[in-house]
Design a protein around this motif. Structure first.
Motif, mmCIF file in Angstrom:
data_model
loop_
_atom_site.group_PDB
_atom_site.id
_atom_site.type_symbol
_atom_site.label_atom_id
_atom_site.label_comp_id
_atom_site.label_asym_id
_atom_site.label_seq_id
_atom_site.Cartn_x
_atom_site.Cartn_y
_atom_site.Cartn_z
ATOM 1 N N ALA A 131 -7.265 -0.631 -4.269
ATOM 2 C CA ALA A 131 -7.451 -0.433 -2.831
ATOM 3 C C ALA A 131 -8.844 -0.862 -2.394
ATOM 4 C CB ALA A 131 -7.214 1.032 -2.472
ATOM 5 N N ASP A 132 -9.832 -0.564 -3.214
ATOM 6 C CA ASP A 132 -11.212 -0.946 -2.900
ATOM 7 C C ASP A 132 -11.373 -2.470 -2.937
ATOM 8 O OD1 ASP A 132 -13.897 -0.589 -2.299
ATOM 9 O OD2 ASP A 132 -14.473 -0.364 -4.392
ATOM 10 N N GLN B 248 -19.648 5.402 -11.518
ATOM 11 C CA GLN B 248 -18.413 5.972 -10.957
ATOM 12 C C GLN B 248 -18.256 7.445 -11.314
ATOM 13 O OE1 GLN B 248 -15.883 2.930 -12.743
ATOM 14 N NE2 GLN B 248 -15.238 2.253 -10.697
ATOM 15 N N LEU C 105 -7.188 3.543 -0.011
ATOM 16 C CA LEU C 105 -8.444 3.928 -0.636
ATOM 17 C C LEU C 105 -8.728 5.403 -0.384
ATOM 18 C CD1 LEU C 105 -11.010 2.886 -2.142
ATOM 19 C CD2 LEU C 105 -12.031 2.541 0.110
ATOM 20 N N LYS C 106 -8.540 5.838 0.846
ATOM 21 C CA LYS C 106 -8.796 7.232 1.203
ATOM 22 C C LYS C 106 -7.831 8.173 0.488
ATOM 23 C CE LYS C 106 -9.080 10.316 5.199
ATOM 24 N NZ LYS C 106 -8.941 10.417 6.689
ATOM 25 N N SER D 222 -9.652 -3.960 0.152
ATOM 26 C CA SER D 222 -10.015 -3.349 1.441
ATOM 27 C C SER D 222 -8.832 -2.676 2.128
ATOM 28 C CB SER D 222 -10.620 -4.415 2.380
ATOM 29 O OG SER D 222 -11.758 -5.003 1.788
ATOM 30 N N CYS E 252 0.827 -1.204 0.000
ATOM 31 C CA CYS E 252 0.000 0.000 0.000
ATOM 32 C C CYS E 252 0.865 1.260 0.000
ATOM 33 C CB CYS E 252 -0.929 -0.005 1.210
ATOM 34 S SG CYS E 252 -2.235 -1.241 1.112
ATOM 35 N N ASN F 194 -6.979 3.308 -6.939
ATOM 36 C CA ASN F 194 -8.170 3.386 -6.092
ATOM 37 C C ASN F 194 -9.010 2.122 -6.204
ATOM 38 O OD1 ASN F 194 -11.349 4.480 -6.128
ATOM 39 N ND2 ASN F 194 -10.107 5.203 -4.419
ATOM 40 N N ALA F 195 -9.139 1.588 -7.421
ATOM 41 C CA ALA F 195 -9.907 0.352 -7.628
ATOM 42 C C ALA F 195 -9.231 -0.828 -6.936
ATOM 43 C CB ALA F 195 -10.064 0.079 -9.115
ATOM 44 N N LYS G 173 -20.567 9.388 -9.038
ATOM 45 C CA LYS G 173 -19.998 9.493 -7.691
ATOM 46 C C LYS G 173 -18.909 10.562 -7.630
ATOM 47 C CE LYS G 173 -17.580 6.805 -4.133
ATOM 48 N NZ LYS G 173 -16.970 5.501 -3.776
ATOM 49 N N GLU H 291 -8.540 8.330 -3.274
ATOM 50 C CA GLU H 291 -9.745 9.117 -3.526
ATOM 51 C C GLU H 291 -9.433 10.609 -3.424
ATOM 52 O OE1 GLU H 291 -12.570 7.683 -0.708
ATOM 53 O OE2 GLU H 291 -13.282 6.061 -1.998
ATOM 54 N N THR I 139 -7.865 0.376 3.472
ATOM 55 C CA THR I 139 -8.607 1.572 3.881
ATOM 56 C C THR I 139 -7.832 2.862 3.659
ATOM 57 O OG1 THR I 139 -9.700 0.232 5.574
ATOM 58 C CG2 THR I 139 -9.896 2.619 5.763
#
Length: 579
Positions: A147-148, A183, A156-157, A151, A128, A144-145, A186, A160, A153
């Motif tokens: 990380a999602d 997407q 992902l943050k 999981s 990560c 980002n995909a 969003k 984003e 976290t």
């Protein structure tokens, strides 16, 4: 043998720890290399065989520990690991034996899912960290995909945030064009999206639709619902939006154009019905502090970046304003209001390429030690004092659209040196002092704009002059101040639902007249006075823990804080995400 006597109040002890881990790892690697004592072989889908020791694998991986203690594999000497890539499995087994691993752009995408499966948290975190270090406008959506999917976290943050902060660069890449309709919705509906103008959001929508026109054209009306056309200039709407063929041929899209033009027509005349398309994006925020000293020095404006814990100078003021008020209107207009012997007002427009303080419209009355607040972009100036009228109970409001000040009803009592907060579209004035209360007031009242009426509110627990107010999550905070001759470190809160004031944890330092700002779910208290001494320290309060923490970076200038506001980050406030 006689027991020696030790001259200590507590039992003596000496801790010894042999540094044998490096040697132990070397022995384990040697055993693995020579296949000595190996009692398990792992086989991957591509028929790669990896030798190992059950006890070593079980000690390094919760996954293997469960396998060799609770499942049938504990009695096997051969296990098929079909779900793992052979390269990743070899690297991870070697990590268990050595404590070392090298993550690269070649292996990271196979290492991360494998480390997840084997529950090797250190490797997972290393993957990560590597991916976060590689974030760029061309890969941030893909990361980002990932990380999602796994999981992750924190990744992902951060990814984003990166997409939101680099939107104008991201929309030029292939990853953006490959996003699904959901997407894109969003992304463009996010209040935190940072764009130089809403035009960029409109252009990104048209670009995405045209990339696969036949299948995406049907999505255009739903996408345009999230483009904040009223925030775009009327000229751009007429010349670019209205003349775009895709928009022209869509009846619902034309309705959004009419709505935007109607907004431009009426915004200077009457209140506008609220909807998402006229709501400015929050964006990333920084803290802006207007410093006002008690000497005839030219005063400055500085800002604090919470992401990198750093203060920076922004702009000098054009007017010396002792005990003025500071507030922000429309997210980017910072007003410095009044000051001793003044009814003038200056404004700093942060939307300009080179922002500097400029004169605005004078108030109707000279005011210093006043309170200021903003409701629906109307600027209120309340109470204060001047050399002719003395203490004031009067109040006035500035309509930025008409550029006019007008009088509103007066408070129940005159006040100076008090706090102001806006909660549920009501203007609260808190504490302060007047001619008959040298040691401070405990009274509170609030102004209802729709009724043009002031209504009393429950008294505070403590008399406070020099108090300042913040509003966080529907709670009013009365911070510090003076009580008799004592500077206060205490803070109390008011909830309209309960109608009572409640004490919370004390600040680290007593403070009167500090700057108080709410940012990212925290209450920041900046500078202020302790007796006659100016403070440059900053602390923040977390309501979840009821704790205050000191912010590492202090202000650069030892001047009295005139006011502090949270503002959207623009091109003038570079962050770590802009490097």
């Amino acid at each position: 043998m006689q027991t020696p006597e030790f001259r200590r109040n507590e039992p003596a002890k000496y801790e010894y720890e042999k540094s044998y881990y490096t040697e132990m790892f070397k022995v384990l690697q040697s055993l693995l290399k020579n296949q000595d004592f190996c009692d398990i072989t792992l086989e991957t889908d591509d028929k790669q065989i990896i030798f190992a020791h059950k006890v070593v694998l079980a000690s390094g991986s919760p996954y293997f520990h469960a396998m060799f203690t609770n499942f049938a594999e504990k009695n096997h000497d051969h296990v098929v690991m079909g779900q793992l890539d052979s390269t990743a499995l070899k690297l991870l087994v070697n990590f268990i034996y050595s404590g070392k691993i090298v993550v690269t752009e070649i292996n990271v995408l196979v290492l991360l899912p494998a480390a997840n499966l084997l529950q090797l948290e250190e490797v997972r975190e290393a993957c990560c960290d590597f991916l976060q270090s590689q974030l760029s406008p061309t890969n941030c959506i893909g990361i980002n995909a990932i990380a999602d999917l796994h999981s992750c976290t924190q990744l992902l943050k951060s990814s984003e945030l990166y997409v939101l902060h680099h939107f104008t660069e991201v929309i030029g890449g292939d990853e953006f064009l490959s996003l699904s309709f959901e997407q894109v919705i969003k992304l463009i509906s996010n209040d935190e999206l940072i764009v130089p103008s809403e035009e960029k959001v409109f252009e990104s929508v048209i670009h995405w639709v045209k990339h696969e026109l036949s299948s995406r054209q049907c999505n255009l009306p739903q996408l345009m619902e999230h483009v904040r056309l009223p925030l775009i200039s009327k000229h751009y709407i007429l010349k670019k939006v209205a003349e775009e063929p895709l928009i022209n041929n869509c009846l619902k899209c034309n309705k959004y154009i009419i709505e935007a033009l109607y907004f431009h027509l009426l915004k200077s005349e009457e209140p506008i019905p609220q909807n998402i398309r006229i709501k400015p994006r929050h964006g990333d925020k920084v803290i802006l502090v207007v410093a006002m000293a008690a000497t005839d020095l030219l005063l400055g404006t500085e800002w604090y970046d919470p992401k990198i814990d750093q203060w920076n100078f922004l702009s000098e003021m054009i007017t010396y304003r002792y005990k003025a008020g500071v507030e922000v209107v429309n997210d980017n207009l910072v007003f410095a209001v009044g000051g001793k012997s003044l009814k003038s007002v200056d404004v700093l427009d942060l939307s300009l390429k080179s922002p500097c303080w400029e004169p605005s419209v004078d108030m109707l009355t000279k005011r210093y030690s006043l309170g200021v607040g903003v409701i629906n972009n109307y600027l209120y100036a309340v109470g204060g004092k001047n050399e002719i009228d003395g203490y004031l109970d009067s109040a006035e409001v500035f309509d930025y659209n008409t550029q006019e000040w007008s009088t509103i009803s007066s408070m129940s009592t005159d006040r100076i040196d008090f706090g102001v907060g806006v909660l549920n579209n009501l203007l609260y004035v808190v504490g302060g002092c007047n001619g008959s209360s040298v040691y401070g007031l405990d009274t509170v009242e609030c102004y209802h704009p729709s009724l043009d009426t002031w209504i009393p509110v429950a008294k505070m627990r403590v008399h406070r002059k020099g108090v300042r107010v913040g509003v966080l999550d529907g709670v009013l905070y009365a911070v510090g101040g003076l009580n008799e001759s004592c500077t206060l470190s205490s803070v109390e809160t008011y909830r309209p639902s309960t109608g009572i004031w409640t004490p919370i944890a004390d600040m680290h330092f007593p403070r009167s007249r500090p700057g108080v700002v709410v940012l990212n779910g925290l209450l920041y208290v900046i500078g202020g006075l302790n007796g006659n001494s100016s403070l440059d320290s900053v602390e923040c309060y977390c309501p979840n823990t009821n704790e205050w923490s000191i912010v590492t970076a202090s202000m650069k200038y030892m001047q009295t804080v005139g006011g502090a506001v949270a503002i959207n980050r623009t091109q003038h406030f570079k962050s770590i995400y802009d490097k």
